[in-house]
Design an enzyme around this catalytic site. Structure first.
Site, PDB file in Angstrom:
ATOM      1  N   VAL A   1     -12.963   1.570  -1.945  1.00  0.00           N
ATOM      2  CA  VAL A   1     -11.522   1.418  -2.172  1.00  0.00           C
ATOM      3  C   VAL A   1     -10.972   2.779  -2.574  1.00  0.00           C
ATOM      4  CG1 VAL A   1     -11.596  -1.016  -2.769  1.00  0.00           C
ATOM      5  CG2 VAL A   1     -11.951   0.665  -4.552  1.00  0.00           C
ATOM      6  N   CYS A   2      -9.833   3.157  -2.039  1.00  0.00           N
ATOM      7  CA  CYS A   2      -9.403   4.541  -2.153  1.00  0.00           C
ATOM      8  C   CYS A   2      -7.880   4.657  -2.173  1.00  0.00           C
ATOM      9  CB  CYS A   2      -9.899   5.357  -0.960  1.00  0.00           C
ATOM     10  SG  CYS A   2     -11.614   5.062  -0.518  1.00  0.00           S
ATOM     11  N   THR A   3      -7.414   5.878  -2.444  1.00  0.00           N
ATOM     12  CA  THR A   3      -6.008   6.242  -2.253  1.00  0.00           C
ATOM     13  C   THR A   3      -5.962   7.508  -1.405  1.00  0.00           C
ATOM     14  OG1 THR A   3      -5.384   5.308  -4.405  1.00  0.00           O
ATOM     15  CG2 THR A   3      -3.858   6.887  -3.393  1.00  0.00           C
TER      16      THR A   3
ATOM     17  N   ARG B   1      -2.262   0.315  -7.145  1.00  0.00           N
ATOM     18  CA  ARG B   1      -2.264   1.784  -7.264  1.00  0.00           C
ATOM     19  C   ARG B   1      -1.133   2.388  -6.447  1.00  0.00           C
ATOM     20  NH1 ARG B   1      -6.897   2.316  -4.309  1.00  0.00           N
ATOM     21  NH2 ARG B   1      -7.018   0.040  -4.179  1.00  0.00           N
TER      22      ARG B   1
END
Length: 392
Positions: free
Chosen positions: A139-141, A330
């Site tokens: 999971v990332c941005t 986020r």
């Protein structure tokens, strides 16, 4: 699934109490660059991988240097597996079945993984398992932004280890912490010339973050879907091989595509084992996009459009036209900080500030990478998120 849900709920309870209630946010960080303070755990060393070498020899120097850290990481994965299946039967199955699966992988990935297993002296099935993990637990941005002069900047936080062992004492994810010593920057060369650069975990042959200098930058985020990576992986095991592994595709694109447009086309049209988001930045005005993928086709290409006032695109792990999960938002704080930064002040420095603001920075964050295609620049930093900090 129930146990995973219980663990994540327990992790949240142990962190929250009276300190904060999700979605926890803070004021946008400023002056975080050059990296410093408690959120900065260290720089990332550079290594070279020579693509002219036989695939089973390409990773020898790097694996030799990091053998102990890789073995420690694999042991942590085995300990988690044995906690779920105490009989040890799961790892026994991994050691028997996954080596057979390695022969089904496309060239050169099978030979590279076998070479890593040989040098590290870690069983082949366990190295295969390590490589599979990233297809389903990332999971990332990711952000691509354009300034008023047409310069493009690409930044990402790589968050990894969700559900993979919560350390109650240290309030951290076990696998996330074990990964940090394995973070490296790699310069992939052919004929002694740079082909592409990436930020990698040692022992992993796919690509999650990379740049083709002066051409394009690329990151991949996981996309949650009912028709997800587990289904694609099962189909692969059962003999259906039409889909491409996500991280193998990104590596192939970084290695072989010669332009932003070619990269975009290949990422949008290639059948995949798992749904994904591909985030690309180019070297000309307007060249920044998020490709939302199902396993079979592109669902949407969301692009920078200065005429519409869209000077950046930002992707976490939810379709941009849908609301993110309440406990994992986020996106909203990241967009708030981007909007406060403004198009007039965006740079690698201010993008690092955005990526340093909680909960964009969280307990799963292993590294932050910043890229600028026009400069051929990739720089990465190992991260930490001191309490109070969201577990994801």
């Amino acid at each position: 699934m129930f146990r995973c849900g219980f663990l994540i709920f327990a992790a949240w309870l142990s962190l929250s109490s009276s300190q904060f209630v999700p979605p926890f946010t803070e004021d946008c960080r400023t002056n975080m660059y050059p990296p410093k303070g408690p959120t900065f755990k260290g720089g990332v060393d550079w290594y070279t991988v020579d693509l002219d070498l036989p695939p089973n020899k390409r990773w020898t120097a790097l694996i030799t240097a990091k053998r102990a850290d890789l073995a420690d990481m694999i042991k942590a994965i085995k300990d988690l597996a044995n906690a779920f299946v105490p009989s040890g039967k799961l790892i026994e199955l991994v050691d028997i079945a996954l080596p057979l699966m390695s022969d089904t992988l496309p060239y050169p990935f099978s030979d590279e993984i076998k070479g890593i297993a040989a040098v590290s002296e870690i069983p082949l099935g366990e190295v295969m398992l390590y490589n599979i993990f990233y297809e389903i637990f990332t999971v990332c941005t990711s952000i691509v932004a354009e300034d008023t002069n047409g310069n493009l900047f690409h930044g990402r936080n790589l968050d990894f280890g969700l559900f993979l062992g919560w350390d109650v004492k240290n309030k951290s994810w076990i696998i996330s912490e074990k990964l940090k010593p394995l973070i490296v920057n790699i310069n992939f060369v052919r004929n002694n010339q740079t082909v592409f650069k990436s930020t990698n975990f040692v022992g992993y042959v796919g690509m999650l973050t990379g740049i083709k200098p002066y051409k394009f930058s690329l990151t991949m985020n996981e996309r949650f879907s009912i028709d997800g990576g587990f289904i694609g992986l099962l189909e692969w095991i059962l003999g259906k091989r039409s889909g491409m592994w996500m991280s193998f595709l990104t590596r192939s694109v970084l290695e072989n595509a010669t332009s932003y447009e070619e990269a975009k086309t290949r990422l949008a049209q290639t059948e995949l084992l798992a749904p994904a988001y591909f985030i690309i930045g180019g070297n000309q005005t307007g060249q920044g996009c998020v490709i939302t993928r199902s396993r079979l086709l592109s669902l949407d290409i969301w692009e920078i459009d200065l005429k519409l006032g869209r000077w950046y695109v930002l992707e976490t792990n939810y379709d941009h036209w849908e609301e993110p999960l309440f406990l994992d938002d986020r996106r909203t704080p990241a967009m708030k900080c981007m909007n406060q930064t403004t198009v007039n002040n965006i740079s690698l420095k201010t993008m690092y500030d955005v990526l340093s603001t909680k909960p964009v920075l969280n307990k799963l964050t292993t590294y932050t990478t910043l890229m600028q295609v026009s400069e051929g620049k990739l720089e990465s930093y190992i991260r930490d998120c001191p309490n109070p900090c969201m577990p994801w």
